[in-house]
Structures are given as C-alpha cells and as structure tokens.
Write an enzyme that holds these catalytic residues in place. Structure first.
Site, PDB file in Angstrom:
ATOM      1  N   CYS A  27      68.785  26.882  59.783  1.00 55.47           N
ATOM      2  CA  CYS A  27      69.077  28.276  59.465  1.00 55.47           C
ATOM      3  C   CYS A  27      70.576  28.513  59.585  1.00 55.47           C
ATOM      4  CB  CYS A  27      68.341  29.205  60.430  1.00 55.47           C
ATOM      5  SG  CYS A  27      66.556  29.057  60.297  1.00 55.47           S
TER       6      CYS A  27
ATOM      7  N   GLU B 215      69.051  25.922  65.442  1.00 57.70           N
ATOM      8  CA  GLU B 215      69.051  26.312  64.033  1.00 57.70           C
ATOM      9  C   GLU B 215      67.697  26.098  63.358  1.00 57.70           C
ATOM     10  OE1 GLU B 215      72.946  25.196  65.659  1.00 57.70           O
ATOM     11  OE2 GLU B 215      71.077  24.092  65.520  1.00 57.70           O
ATOM     12  N   SER B 216      66.720  25.530  64.005  1.00 62.67           N
ATOM     13  CA  SER B 216      65.327  25.362  63.573  1.00 62.67           C
ATOM     14  C   SER B 216      64.759  24.031  64.060  1.00 62.67           C
ATOM     15  CB  SER B 216      65.116  25.540  62.075  1.00 62.67           C
ATOM     16  OG  SER B 216      63.734  25.708  61.832  1.00 62.67           O
TER      17      SER B 216
ATOM     18  N   SER C 106      55.398   9.968  65.750  1.00 61.31           N
ATOM     19  CA  SER C 106      55.591  11.335  65.269  1.00 61.31           C
ATOM     20  C   SER C 106      56.454  12.060  66.275  1.00 61.31           C
ATOM     21  CB  SER C 106      54.267  12.095  65.143  1.00 61.31           C
ATOM     22  OG  SER C 106      53.590  11.752  63.979  1.00 61.31           O
TER      23      SER C 106
ATOM     24  N   HIS D 265      57.221  11.650  60.826  1.00 54.90           N
ATOM     25  CA  HIS D 265      56.033  10.826  61.061  1.00 54.90           C
ATOM     26  C   HIS D 265      56.304   9.505  60.359  1.00 54.90           C
ATOM     27  CE1 HIS D 265      51.981   9.875  62.245  1.00 54.90           C
ATOM     28  NE2 HIS D 265      51.866   9.257  61.079  1.00 54.90           N
TER      29      HIS D 265
END
Length: 129
Positions: free
Chosen positions: A85, A64-65, A57, A70
């Site tokens: 974003c 930008e985010s 994970s 996983h």
C-alpha cells in the site's frame, strides 16, 4: 479528478527454482523477509510452515501489507503474492529479489491496482446466501 490507487498487488508464478532452497523453511523465510526489506518495507511479523514430505508456506506481514508464498520444490515452482500500500514500497523490487534468490528460470507475474475509491460509493446491500 485523478484518483490514486491505495495499493499494488502482484501475483507471481515463479518457475525453475532450486529444489533445496524452496524446501528449506529457514531459507524461504530469510529470503522472503529480505525481499520485503529490499523493497523498502517495514517487517512486522512472519509465520512459516514446512510440509511433509516437502514444501513451505508462509506470510511476511509488513506495515505496507504482506508477502505470501507456497512452494512446490519437486516442481521447482513457487506461488507468490506481494501486496503493498502507498507509493513508498515497490512490490516489483521484492519479486525481482525473490527470483534472484530462488535461482528462478522464469517468472509470470501480473500487477493489479487495489483500492481505487470513487468520491461517492453506492450503498451496499447485504447479500443472503
């Protein structure tokens, strides 16, 4: 008035992937970082964890985010989300890169636009649980 979304969020189900890639923490991290870079994102931080007996994970935080993953190597499956974003970074570029590097046989993905903010917001009231 035309409103532009603040971001695009792709939830991807990636199937038929290479077990050895999905089970290798360093490879998964490298591929995730390179996917962000291939999409034109600016990488800020990464955190990845290897599970026992298998699976990885992780998150790549970008300006930008984020990108998250996983893996279930025993099933050849990876659950991925890519949230960007602005309009400078295309999250599909990252998804396509991931599929290529995981040697995926199939992808099922949906894009949701995030943050379409109306001119006036209704007043929020606290909800007690």
């Amino acid at each position: 008035m035309t409103m532009k979304p603040m971001g695009r969020h792709i939830l991807a189900e990636i199937y038929g992937c290479d077990f050895n890639v999905l089970n290798d923490l360093k490879k998964v991290e490298e591929i995730m970082v390179n996917a962000a870079l291939a999409a034109g994102a600016e990488v800020r931080e990464c955190v990845f964890h290897k599970f026992s007996p298998q699976g990885v994970s992780g998150v790549v935080v970008i300006s930008e985010s984020h990108l998250t993953i996983h893996t279930w190597p025993e099933l050849g499956y990876a659950a991925v989300d890519v949230f960007t974003c602005g309009d400078r970074v295309d999250p599909w570029d990252a998804c396509n890169y991931l599929c290529s590097r995981f040697n995926a046989q199939q992808i099922k993905a949906e894009e949701t636009v995030r943050g379409i903010i109306p001119d006036s917001l209704p007043e929020l009231k606290a909800v007690n649980h």
